[in-house]
Enzyme design. Sequence first.
Site, PDB file in Angstrom:
ATOM      1  N   ASP A  13     -10.792  -4.051   2.092  1.00 42.95           N
ATOM      2  CA  ASP A  13      -9.479  -3.701   2.138  1.00 42.95           C
ATOM      3  C   ASP A  13      -9.071  -3.469   3.591  1.00 42.95           C
ATOM      4  O   ASP A  13     -10.054  -3.476   4.283  1.00 42.95           O
ATOM      5  CB  ASP A  13      -9.303  -2.220   1.435  1.00 42.95           C
ATOM      6  CG  ASP A  13      -7.989  -1.720   1.527  1.00 42.95           C
ATOM      7  OD1 ASP A  13      -6.811  -2.342   1.511  1.00 42.95           O
ATOM      8  OD2 ASP A  13      -7.964  -0.423   1.953  1.00 42.95           O
TER       9      ASP A  13
ATOM     10  N   ASP B 228      -6.115  -1.327   5.226  1.00 41.91           N
ATOM     11  CA  ASP B 228      -5.624   0.160   5.555  1.00 41.91           C
ATOM     12  C   ASP B 228      -6.703   1.258   5.142  1.00 41.91           C
ATOM     13  O   ASP B 228      -6.971   1.377   3.919  1.00 41.91           O
ATOM     14  CB  ASP B 228      -4.226   0.366   4.833  1.00 41.91           C
ATOM     15  CG  ASP B 228      -3.066   0.123   5.815  1.00 41.91           C
ATOM     16  OD1 ASP B 228      -3.184   0.555   6.869  1.00 41.91           O
ATOM     17  OD2 ASP B 228      -2.264  -0.661   5.218  1.00 41.91           O
TER      18      ASP B 228
END
Length: 298
Positions: A76, A78
């Site tokens: 991922d 963020d």
Amino acid sequence: MLSPRAPAPIPRRRLLSISAPSPGRISIGDSNRISFSRGGEKKRGRISSADTPARMATDSGSALTKLAPLEAILFDIDGTLCDSDPIHFCAFRELLQQIGFNDGIPITEEFYSANISGGHNDDLARSLFPDMDHDKAMQFMDDKEAFFRKLAPGRLKAVDGLHDLCRWIEGYNLKRAAVTNAPRANAELMLSLLGLTDFFPVLVIGSECDRAKPFPDPYLKALELIGASPDHTFIFEDSASGIRAGVAAGVPVVGLTTRNPAKALSDAGASLLVNDFQDPKLLSVLEELKPVTENGQA
């Protein structure tokens, strides 16, 4: 004026200001060997107060060791590659206050963590503005993302140990992809600011899939694009939504406790919880998973 009332907030760790990476941690060396202390020597990587005995007991990572030989790692962006939540919080707080959200009372960090962090913009537009025309609500989300991109340069920092881990991944020629619910413009900016544009051959955007996280579609698409098996791949995630997406894709997930509470990540199905990419628990698992050869050569 918009004045929805916030639900009772779930306790969260406070969003601290972004700071430089802490020195003196256990690291992954350029030789592709993971360094550990020997015998009774004190480890440089510290276990935080959040590592309670109950939490550590569930962090065996046994599901990960079954992945050997490791083929790929998915990330991922963020909150995983970078601690971006403080920047998103500032952008949401200012713009929501400008339009009179919650009677103009600024949102709290607790409200942000419980109701916004990790969400997909289309879902957030509906939950934050249930009575607003959806196109208008999405325009607010677009404005917020533009404001985030304005704030990010000079403030976005990599999670501790990230670049050492990336060198280790390159050394073993592991497949990798970045998989995010962030808009493409945000994702490309963050990867550029982190110096990782060339590191990831594949970038999967949730809104460009049939369904975004917490559905498995983005991770399934990433596996397909890089030609990796879920039986020899794991994921790094920092949100419960992202972890549920990874688990639904049939891939073990390492949860980073960057901002979200350990219990929420564990309840979502994380196989291992770590503080950052220098966490001794992670380094121990990587030592077990490292391929037999380096740089794809015998």
